[in-house]
Design a protein around this motif. Structure first.
Motif, PDB file in Angstrom:
ATOM      1  N   ARG A   2      -4.980  -4.730  -1.608  1.00 37.16           N
ATOM      2  CA  ARG A   2      -3.606  -5.207  -1.760  1.00 37.16           C
ATOM      3  C   ARG A   2      -2.876  -5.008  -0.448  1.00 37.16           C
ATOM      4  N   TYR A   3      -2.407  -6.095   0.116  1.00 35.13           N
ATOM      5  CA  TYR A   3      -1.659  -6.059   1.378  1.00 35.13           C
ATOM      6  C   TYR A   3      -2.463  -5.299   2.430  1.00 35.13           C
ATOM      7  N   ASN A   4      -1.943  -4.171   2.897  1.00 32.88           N
ATOM      8  CA  ASN A   4      -2.648  -3.453   3.956  1.00 32.88           C
ATOM      9  C   ASN A   4      -3.302  -2.179   3.438  1.00 32.88           C
ATOM     10  N   ALA A   5      -3.663  -2.177   2.161  1.00 33.42           N
ATOM     11  CA  ALA A   5      -4.304  -0.992   1.580  1.00 33.42           C
ATOM     12  C   ALA A   5      -5.432  -1.409   0.632  1.00 33.42           C
ATOM     13  N   LEU A  28     -15.815   1.179   3.708  1.00 31.77           N
ATOM     14  CA  LEU A  28     -14.439   0.756   4.012  1.00 31.77           C
ATOM     15  C   LEU A  28     -14.056   1.201   5.420  1.00 31.77           C
ATOM     16  N   LYS A  29     -14.409   2.447   5.742  1.00 25.36           N
ATOM     17  CA  LYS A  29     -14.095   2.994   7.065  1.00 25.36           C
ATOM     18  C   LYS A  29     -14.742   2.144   8.156  1.00 25.36           C
ATOM     19  N   GLU A  30     -16.010   1.768   7.953  1.00 17.51           N
ATOM     20  CA  GLU A  30     -16.722   0.959   8.940  1.00 17.51           C
ATOM     21  C   GLU A  30     -16.086  -0.422   9.100  1.00 17.51           C
ATOM     22  N   GLN A  31     -15.438  -0.912   8.041  1.00 20.26           N
ATOM     23  CA  GLN A  31     -14.759  -2.212   8.090  1.00 20.26           C
ATOM     24  C   GLN A  31     -13.344  -2.073   8.661  1.00 20.26           C
ATOM     25  N   GLY A  32     -12.959  -0.837   8.996  1.00 17.85           N
ATOM     26  CA  GLY A  32     -11.632  -0.609   9.545  1.00 17.85           C
ATOM     27  C   GLY A  32     -10.540  -0.525   8.491  1.00 17.85           C
ATOM     28  N   LYS A  33     -10.940  -0.374   7.238  1.00 15.25           N
ATOM     29  CA  LYS A  33      -9.970  -0.288   6.131  1.00 15.25           C
ATOM     30  C   LYS A  33      -9.795   1.180   5.764  1.00 15.25           C
ATOM     31  N   GLU A  57       1.971   0.577  -6.692  1.00 11.67           N
ATOM     32  CA  GLU A  57       2.861  -0.216  -5.836  1.00 11.67           C
ATOM     33  C   GLU A  57       3.583   0.674  -4.825  1.00 11.67           C
ATOM     34  N   GLU A  58       4.107   1.816  -5.298  1.00  9.06           N
ATOM     35  CA  GLU A  58       4.797   2.746  -4.391  1.00  9.06           C
ATOM     36  C   GLU A  58       3.844   3.279  -3.323  1.00  9.06           C
ATOM     37  N   ALA A  59       2.623   3.612  -3.741  1.00  9.43           N
ATOM     38  CA  ALA A  59       1.647   4.161  -2.794  1.00  9.43           C
ATOM     39  C   ALA A  59       1.267   3.120  -1.745  1.00  9.43           C
ATOM     40  N   VAL A  60       1.038   1.872  -2.165  1.00  5.11           N
ATOM     41  CA  VAL A  60       0.701   0.797  -1.231  1.00  5.11           C
ATOM     42  C   VAL A  60       1.867   0.572  -0.280  1.00  5.11           C
ATOM     43  N   LYS A  61       3.084   0.550  -0.835  1.00  4.10           N
ATOM     44  CA  LYS A  61       4.281   0.329  -0.016  1.00  4.10           C
ATOM     45  C   LYS A  61       4.471   1.438   1.022  1.00  4.10           C
ATOM     46  N   SER A  62       4.045   2.652   0.685  1.00  3.66           N
ATOM     47  CA  SER A  62       4.211   3.783   1.608  1.00  3.66           C
ATOM     48  C   SER A  62       3.445   3.552   2.916  1.00  3.66           C
TER      49      SER A  62
END
Length: 114
Positions: A8-11, A36-41, A105-110
């Motif tokens: 979701r978005y940048n998370a 995920l880390k290897e993909q830069g996420k 949603e709050e966590a992603v927004k953070s």
């Protein structure tokens, strides 16, 4: 325990389901986090809304994931922490280590605000 991964978005949101008790499930989660880390996420939110029970091995999985993401320049944040799991985090003083939010949603927004 099983889990699903959703971006979701940048998370990346990982929703854990069932009993979180380490073991083979923990190894599978560990592998996923490293991929995920290897993909830069490296901005990860763990949704605990569907977790029934968590033991010390489950907590260890979360700590390992947090360390992995922070070492890669990201973070692992918790969302929807149920009362019984929150009390476990308070007793172990891990509540001060993890950033935790009432909703995904709050966590992603953070991450957007950081």
């Amino acid at each position: 325990m099983n889990f699903s991964v959703d971006e979701r978005y940048n998370a990346v949101v990982i929703t854990l389901k069932g009993n979180v008790m380490g073991g083979p499930d923990g190894a599978k989660l560990h592998e996923t986090l490293h991929e995920l880390k290897e993909q830069g996420k490296t901005n990860v939110v763990v949704d605990l809304s569907k977790v029934k029970f968590m033991n010390s091995s489950g907590l260890g999985m979360l700590i390992s994931g947090l360390t992995t993401m922070r070492n890669a320049g990201g973070d692992l944040r918790l969302a929807n922490v149920a009362d019984r799991i929150q009390s476990l985090l308070v007793i172990t003083k891990l509540i001060t280590v993890f950033k935790h939010y009432d909703s995904v949603e709050e966590a992603v927004k953070s991450y957007e605000e950081a």
